[in-house]
Write a protein that holds these residues in place. Structure first.
Motif, PDB file in Angstrom:
ATOM      1  N   LEU A 187       0.767  -1.360  -0.128  1.00 15.30           N
ATOM      2  CA  LEU A 187       0.072  -0.088   0.001  1.00 15.30           C
ATOM      3  C   LEU A 187       0.892   1.329   0.056  1.00 15.30           C
ATOM      4  CD1 LEU A 187      -2.892   1.011   0.081  1.00 15.30           C
ATOM      5  CD2 LEU A 187      -2.829   0.925   2.606  1.00 15.30           C
ATOM      6  N   ASP A 188       1.040   2.067  -1.053  1.00 19.08           N
ATOM      7  CA  ASP A 188       1.696   3.097  -1.264  1.00 19.08           C
ATOM      8  C   ASP A 188       1.033   4.228  -0.642  1.00 19.08           C
ATOM      9  OD1 ASP A 188       2.569   5.495  -2.896  1.00 19.08           O
ATOM     10  OD2 ASP A 188       4.243   4.083  -3.212  1.00 19.08           O
ATOM     11  N   ALA A 189       1.753   5.286   0.237  1.00 20.53           N
ATOM     12  CA  ALA A 189       1.233   6.161   0.839  1.00 20.53           C
ATOM     13  C   ALA A 189       0.610   7.235   0.038  1.00 20.53           C
ATOM     14  CB  ALA A 189       2.444   6.579   1.755  1.00 20.53           C
ATOM     15  N   ARG A 190       0.906   7.131  -1.306  1.00 20.03           N
ATOM     16  CA  ARG A 190       0.643   8.362  -2.346  1.00 20.03           C
ATOM     17  C   ARG A 190      -0.107   7.882  -3.352  1.00 20.03           C
ATOM     18  NH1 ARG A 190       5.444  11.596  -4.621  1.00 20.03           N
ATOM     19  NH2 ARG A 190       6.375   9.420  -4.334  1.00 20.03           N
ATOM     20  N   HIS A 191      -0.093   6.420  -3.785  1.00 23.43           N
ATOM     21  CA  HIS A 191      -0.497   6.233  -4.817  1.00 23.43           C
ATOM     22  C   HIS A 191      -1.492   4.918  -4.944  1.00 23.43           C
ATOM     23  CE1 HIS A 191       2.132   8.899  -7.020  1.00 23.43           C
ATOM     24  NE2 HIS A 191       3.274   8.548  -6.525  1.00 23.43           N
ATOM     25  N   GLY A 192      -1.570   4.309  -3.866  1.00 25.35           N
ATOM     26  CA  GLY A 192      -2.525   3.275  -3.365  1.00 25.35           C
ATOM     27  C   GLY A 192      -1.875   1.994  -3.676  1.00 25.35           C
ATOM     28  N   PRO A 193      -2.889   0.876  -4.075  1.00 23.09           N
ATOM     29  CA  PRO A 193      -2.163  -0.354  -4.249  1.00 23.09           C
ATOM     30  C   PRO A 193      -1.155  -0.455  -5.185  1.00 23.09           C
ATOM     31  CG  PRO A 193      -4.727  -0.540  -3.942  1.00 23.09           C
ATOM     32  CD  PRO A 193      -4.410   0.783  -4.232  1.00 23.09           C
ATOM     33  N   MET A 194      -0.195  -1.564  -4.909  1.00 27.38           N
ATOM     34  CA  MET A 194       0.911  -1.827  -5.841  1.00 27.38           C
ATOM     35  C   MET A 194       1.090  -3.333  -5.597  1.00 27.38           C
ATOM     36  SD  MET A 194       4.730  -0.003  -6.130  1.00 27.38           S
ATOM     37  CE  MET A 194       4.838  -0.426  -4.352  1.00 27.38           C
ATOM     38  N   ALA A 195       1.680  -3.822  -6.636  1.00 29.49           N
ATOM     39  CA  ALA A 195       1.956  -5.342  -6.420  1.00 29.49           C
ATOM     40  C   ALA A 195       3.354  -5.714  -7.270  1.00 29.49           C
ATOM     41  CB  ALA A 195       0.984  -6.239  -6.810  1.00 29.49           C
ATOM     42  N   LEU A 196       4.137  -6.391  -6.391  1.00 32.56           N
ATOM     43  CA  LEU A 196       5.165  -7.323  -7.097  1.00 32.56           C
ATOM     44  C   LEU A 196       4.906  -8.709  -7.406  1.00 32.56           C
ATOM     45  CD1 LEU A 196       8.568  -7.560  -7.917  1.00 32.56           C
ATOM     46  CD2 LEU A 196       8.888  -8.257  -5.503  1.00 32.56           C
ATOM     47  N   CYS A 197       4.937  -9.173  -8.605  1.00 36.63           N
ATOM     48  CA  CYS A 197       4.564 -10.455  -8.817  1.00 36.63           C
ATOM     49  C   CYS A 197       5.518 -11.294  -9.600  1.00 36.63           C
ATOM     50  CB  CYS A 197       3.237 -10.503  -9.819  1.00 36.63           C
ATOM     51  SG  CYS A 197       1.855  -9.597  -9.014  1.00 36.63           S
ATOM     52  N   VAL A 198       5.412 -12.612  -9.440  1.00 32.12           N
ATOM     53  CA  VAL A 198       6.544 -13.301 -10.100  1.00 32.12           C
ATOM     54  C   VAL A 198       6.079 -14.726 -10.296  1.00 32.12           C
ATOM     55  CG1 VAL A 198       7.420 -14.001  -7.969  1.00 32.12           C
ATOM     56  CG2 VAL A 198       8.718 -14.424  -9.560  1.00 32.12           C
ATOM     57  N   THR A 199       6.431 -15.302 -11.665  1.00 37.64           N
ATOM     58  CA  THR A 199       6.033 -16.687 -11.844  1.00 37.64           C
ATOM     59  C   THR A 199       7.339 -17.255 -12.600  1.00 37.64           C
ATOM     60  OG1 THR A 199       4.459 -17.959 -13.246  1.00 37.64           O
ATOM     61  CG2 THR A 199       5.449 -16.066 -14.191  1.00 37.64           C
ATOM     62  N   ARG A 200       7.366 -18.571 -12.836  1.00 36.90           N
ATOM     63  CA  ARG A 200       8.372 -19.288 -13.333  1.00 36.90           C
ATOM     64  C   ARG A 200       8.447 -18.932 -14.883  1.00 36.90           C
ATOM     65  NH1 ARG A 200      11.169 -22.930 -10.558  1.00 36.90           N
ATOM     66  NH2 ARG A 200      10.147 -23.899  -8.269  1.00 36.90           N
ATOM     67  N   SER A 201       9.717 -18.994 -15.525  1.00 37.98           N
ATOM     68  CA  SER A 201       9.831 -18.489 -16.778  1.00 37.98           C
ATOM     69  C   SER A 201      10.938 -19.296 -17.189  1.00 37.98           C
ATOM     70  CB  SER A 201      10.007 -17.032 -17.132  1.00 37.98           C
ATOM     71  OG  SER A 201      10.415 -16.730 -18.439  1.00 37.98           O
ATOM     72  N   ASN A 202      11.152 -19.615 -18.703  1.00 37.78           N
ATOM     73  CA  ASN A 202      12.422 -20.257 -19.407  1.00 37.78           C
ATOM     74  C   ASN A 202      12.641 -19.393 -20.389  1.00 37.78           C
ATOM     75  OD1 ASN A 202      10.095 -20.609 -21.185  1.00 37.78           O
ATOM     76  ND2 ASN A 202      10.489 -22.870 -21.203  1.00 37.78           N
ATOM     77  N   SER A 203      12.349 -17.875 -20.194  1.00 41.69           N
ATOM     78  CA  SER A 203      12.739 -17.154 -21.430  1.00 41.69           C
ATOM     79  C   SER A 203      13.946 -16.530 -21.143  1.00 41.69           C
ATOM     80  CB  SER A 203      11.586 -15.946 -21.215  1.00 41.69           C
ATOM     81  OG  SER A 203      10.447 -16.276 -21.500  1.00 41.69           O
ATOM     82  N   GLY A 204      14.799 -16.929 -20.004  1.00 40.77           N
ATOM     83  CA  GLY A 204      16.146 -16.413 -19.834  1.00 40.77           C
ATOM     84  C   GLY A 204      15.939 -14.806 -19.377  1.00 40.77           C
ATOM     85  N   SER A 205      17.243 -14.457 -18.890  1.00 45.70           N
ATOM     86  CA  SER A 205      17.234 -12.972 -18.407  1.00 45.70           C
ATOM     87  C   SER A 205      17.000 -12.023 -19.449  1.00 45.70           C
ATOM     88  CB  SER A 205      18.760 -12.707 -17.986  1.00 45.70           C
ATOM     89  OG  SER A 205      18.876 -13.650 -16.788  1.00 45.70           O
ATOM     90  N   GLN A 206      15.907 -11.026 -19.166  1.00 43.67           N
ATOM     91  CA  GLN A 206      15.984  -9.943 -20.033  1.00 43.67           C
ATOM     92  C   GLN A 206      15.703  -8.636 -19.117  1.00 43.67           C
ATOM     93  OE1 GLN A 206      11.996 -10.768 -21.995  1.00 43.67           O
ATOM     94  NE2 GLN A 206      12.995 -12.706 -22.574  1.00 43.67           N
ATOM     95  N   PRO A 207      16.001  -7.423 -19.737  1.00 46.49           N
ATOM     96  CA  PRO A 207      16.345  -6.104 -19.125  1.00 46.49           C
ATOM     97  C   PRO A 207      14.782  -5.559 -18.521  1.00 46.49           C
ATOM     98  CG  PRO A 207      16.715  -5.996 -21.298  1.00 46.49           C
ATOM     99  CD  PRO A 207      16.515  -7.278 -21.197  1.00 46.49           C
ATOM    100  N   LEU A 208      14.791  -4.585 -17.762  1.00 49.84           N
ATOM    101  CA  LEU A 208      13.587  -3.838 -17.766  1.00 49.84           C
ATOM    102  C   LEU A 208      12.928  -3.513 -18.943  1.00 49.84           C
ATOM    103  CD1 LEU A 208      14.767  -1.813 -14.495  1.00 49.84           C
ATOM    104  CD2 LEU A 208      13.278  -3.736 -14.417  1.00 49.84           C
ATOM    105  N   ALA A 209      11.649  -3.412 -18.853  1.00 49.99           N
ATOM    106  CA  ALA A 209      10.592  -3.031 -19.684  1.00 49.99           C
ATOM    107  C   ALA A 209       9.575  -2.380 -19.342  1.00 49.99           C
ATOM    108  CB  ALA A 209      10.491  -4.017 -20.844  1.00 49.99           C
ATOM    109  N   HIS A 210       8.752  -1.486 -19.993  1.00 52.73           N
ATOM    110  CA  HIS A 210       7.798  -0.961 -19.527  1.00 52.73           C
ATOM    111  C   HIS A 210       6.398  -1.054 -20.279  1.00 52.73           C
ATOM    112  CE1 HIS A 210       9.761   2.096 -16.791  1.00 52.73           C
ATOM    113  NE2 HIS A 210      10.754   1.700 -17.261  1.00 52.73           N
ATOM    114  N   GLU A 211       5.497  -1.057 -19.714  1.00 51.24           N
ATOM    115  CA  GLU A 211       4.164  -0.910 -20.397  1.00 51.24           C
ATOM    116  C   GLU A 211       2.812  -0.493 -19.378  1.00 51.24           C
ATOM    117  OE1 GLU A 211       3.301  -5.257 -21.440  1.00 51.24           O
ATOM    118  OE2 GLU A 211       2.901  -5.695 -19.317  1.00 51.24           O
TER     119      GLU A 211
END
Length: 252
Positions: A187-211
């Motif tokens: 619960l972000d004090a200014r912006h409300g609910p936020m979540a870090l989510c994770v699942t298994r992947s076989n895509s290898g390491s990939q850099p940060l991207a936005h959407e």
């Protein structure tokens, strides 16, 4: 009735249940908000199997493949349901190995996209009141993270996951079509609910991207065997700073 499987819910969405089974599921969905959410997920995240097949089939030995597919199609169900097409794609594994490999690679890329769409659908339902009543003691957090660690092969601790300006509220396991997804909510004090989510992947390491999803910003990346995403109403640059903060702690 017992908790329905994803296969039963897909049959429900494809209108392949008899009247009694459909009536039972209608009642269960009306009475159970979580079951209703599962149905929404399955409905919104259907992979475009037929479109993917049609595009790639242009390069296939069509007569030979069509003969094999015709041998599979049921005269009682000439239409292409999701489950029918999965069966047809499996037959194609025998008929044309190169085509099947490319088709499955396309599905994998779509699934990498879809799990973030599922999380976005779920997070769109959150308001601050969803989280503000939850206990935030470290003992509860450690117990919740042990469940996440066991399912996903991670080693997480509350101290590692702390974020500036946001309170760690809960860690829980979700599951879509047999694929486990961990959700760590803040619960972000200014912006409300936020979540870090994770699942298994076989895509290898990939850099940060936005959407953007459901008017929320998303920063996502993969690290070896896991795919991660951070989603919230925070501005994109701020969310990236938080993601880099997490990456540094997680890799320490």
């Amino acid at each position: 009735m017992n908790t329905p499987s994803d296969e039963q819910l897909v049959a429900y969405l494809d209108n392949e249940l008899d009247r009694e089974q459909r009536s039972q599921l209608d009642s269960a969905i009306a009475d159970d908000p979580l079951l209703s959410l599962r149905v929404q997920w399955l409905s919104r995240s259907s992979l475009p199997y037929k479109a993917a097949y049609d595009e790639l089939a242009q390069q296939a030995p069509l007569e030979r493949l069509q003969a094999r597919l015709d041998g599979i199609a049921s005269p009682e169900h000439p239409g292409l349901s999701r489950r029918w097409f999965i069966g047809a794609a499996a037959a194609t594994l025998v008929a044309g190995g190169v085509l099947a490999d490319r088709l499955l690679l396309g599905w994998q890329a779509q699934q990498d996209h879809n799990w973030r769409e599922l999380v976005g659908d779920y997070m769109a339902l959150y308001v601050p009141q969803t989280l503000d009543h939850l206990p935030a003691d470290e003992a509860s957090q450690r117990a919740q993270l042990r469940t996440v660690d066991a399912r996903l092969g991670l080693s997480l601790a509350p101290a590692t996951l702390r974020l500036p300006g946001a309170e760690f509220k809960r860690a829980q396991m979700l599951e879509y079509d047999g694929v486990p997804i961990a959700q760590i909510t803040y619960l972000d004090a200014r912006h409300g609910p936020m979540a870090l989510c994770v699942t298994r992947s076989n895509s290898g390491s990939q850099p940060l991207a936005h959407e953007r999803r459901h008017a929320m910003n998303v920063v996502y990346w993969t690290e070896r065997e896991h795919a991660w995403m951070l989603i919230g109403h925070n501005p994109a640059p701020e969310l990236e700073v938080l993601a880099r903060h997490l990456i540094e702690r997680l890799s320490a």
